[in-house]
Scaffold this motif. Structure first.
Motif, PDB file in Angstrom:
ATOM      1  N   THR A 194     -27.605 -35.795  41.456  1.00 19.30           N
ATOM      2  CA  THR A 194     -26.487 -36.250  40.625  1.00 19.30           C
ATOM      3  C   THR A 194     -26.364 -35.315  39.426  1.00 19.30           C
ATOM      4  O   THR A 194     -27.368 -34.858  38.874  1.00 19.30           O
ATOM      5  CB  THR A 194     -26.681 -37.703  40.119  1.00 19.30           C
ATOM      6  N   GLN A 248     -18.915 -35.247  38.466  1.00 15.41           N
ATOM      7  CA  GLN A 248     -18.072 -36.157  37.673  1.00 15.41           C
ATOM      8  C   GLN A 248     -16.738 -35.513  37.299  1.00 15.41           C
ATOM      9  O   GLN A 248     -16.692 -34.325  36.972  1.00 15.41           O
ATOM     10  CB  GLN A 248     -18.839 -36.556  36.405  1.00 15.41           C
ATOM     11  N   LYS A 288     -17.795 -38.679  40.933  1.00 17.07           N
ATOM     12  CA  LYS A 288     -18.164 -39.671  39.912  1.00 17.07           C
ATOM     13  C   LYS A 288     -16.961 -39.937  39.017  1.00 17.07           C
ATOM     14  O   LYS A 288     -16.382 -39.001  38.446  1.00 17.07           O
ATOM     15  CB  LYS A 288     -19.325 -39.158  39.060  1.00 17.07           C
ATOM     16  N   THR A 339     -19.134 -44.612  37.415  1.00 17.23           N
ATOM     17  CA  THR A 339     -20.205 -44.297  36.457  1.00 17.23           C
ATOM     18  C   THR A 339     -19.914 -44.868  35.068  1.00 17.23           C
ATOM     19  O   THR A 339     -18.888 -45.504  34.862  1.00 17.23           O
ATOM     20  CB  THR A 339     -20.424 -42.756  36.420  1.00 17.23           C
TER      21      THR A 339
END
Ligand code: E4P
Length: 224
Positions: free
Chosen positions: A26, A59, A86, A110
Motif C-alpha cells: 500500500t 491513492q 485508494k 481510505t
C-alpha cells in the motif's frame, strides 16, 4: 489474514517481500513523496519486485469524484498487474467509489475514522475499507474498537467488503486488529521487522546450537 507493507521504499519492500508472506504493497501520497523519485517510476519498480499477482494500492488526489475516477483509471492503465485505487471517504469520494466500482475497478476506501464512514463506503461498492487505528487513538479515540465494530457490521449485513486496518505505530496494535477480525492489515517495514524479533526466540536458537555443537562438533547441519 492478509499482510501488506505500507511503504514505497524499494529496498525495504525487496527485503520484506523476501521473508514475509506479503499480499501486496500500500502507498499513499506522503509515502510516495518521501522517496523523492517520479511516482510512476517508483510504482513500476515496486511492481517489478512484487510480481503481477500481488496487489499494489495507489491513492487519488482529486477533489471532485470525476477527477478521482480519471486519476484512478490512469493509474490502473499505467501500472500493470493488480492495482487497487485508494479513495478518501468524503462525499465526492463516496461518489467516486461508486463510479469506479461500477467499472469493476477495485477500490480501497481510505482515511476512515468511524464505522459510519466504513459502512457507507462498503455500501458504495468498496472492496476494502482502511480504518486508521493510530490516528483514531490520537484524537483521542479507540482505533481498535472502530475496527472491531466495522468487522461486526460487515458480517451482520453480509457486505462482502474487507477491513484492511492501517496506521499502526506498534506490534500490539497490529495483533489487536488481527484479534478483532480485520481481514487485512498494512504495516510499515520497521514494525513488520519487529514481528519476529523476539529476544527469547534468539536465546533458544543459540542454546539449541550450542548443545548440538557440544555433542557433534562444529558442523551445524544435521543432514548427515
Ligand atoms: C494506509 O493506507 C495509510 O495511508 C497509512 O497506513 C497511514 O498511516 P500513518 O498514520 O502512519 O501515516
Amino acid at each position: 489474514m492478509k499482510l501488506y507493507i505500507d511503504s514505497a521504499n524499494v529496498e525495504k519492500i525487496t527485503r520484506i517481500n523476501e521473508y514475509y508472506p506479503l499480499a501486496g504493497v500500500t502507498t499513499n501520497p506522503t509515502i510516495l513523496a518521501t522517496e523523492g523519485r517520479p511516482y510512476l517510476e517508483t510504482l513500476k519498480n515496486i511492481r517489478s519486485i512484487i510480481g503481477m499477482d500481488k496487489e499494489l494500492f495507489v491513492q487519488v488526489l482529486g477533489d471532485k469524484a470525476e477527477e478521482m475516477v480519471d486519476e484512478g483509471k490512469y493509474i490502473v492503465d499505467a501500472i500493470s498487474g493488480k492495482v487497487v485505487v485508494k479513495v478518501p471517504v468524503t462525499e465526492e469520494g463516496l461518489k467516486a467509489i461508486r463510479m469506479l466500482s461500477a467499472e469493476n475497478i477495485p477500490v480501497l476506501a481510505t482515511t476512515i475514522y468511524t464505522g459510519m464512514q466504513a459502512l457507507l463506503a462498503a455500501m458504495s461498492g468498496a472492496k476494502y475499507v482502511a480504518p486508521y487505528v493510530n490516528r483514531i487513538d490520537n484524537l483521542p479515540g479507540d482505533g481498535l474498537r472502530v475496527v472491531s465494530n466495522i468487522v461486526h457490521m460487515f458480517l451482520q449485513y453480509d457486505l462482502g467488503c474487507e477491513v484492511l486496518a492501517a496506521s499502526f505505530k506498534n506490534v500490539q496494535q497490529v495483533y489487536d486488529a488481527a484479534l478483532a477480525g480485520a481481514q487485512a492489515v498494512t504495516v510499515s517495514p520497521d514494525i513488520i521487522e519487529k514481528f519476529v524479533a523476539f529476544p527469547s526466540t534468539k536465546v533458544d536458537v543459540s542454546e539449541f546450537r550450542q548443545k548440538w555443537t557440544a555433542a557433534f562438533g562444529k558442523d551445524h547441519s544435521n543432514l548427515g
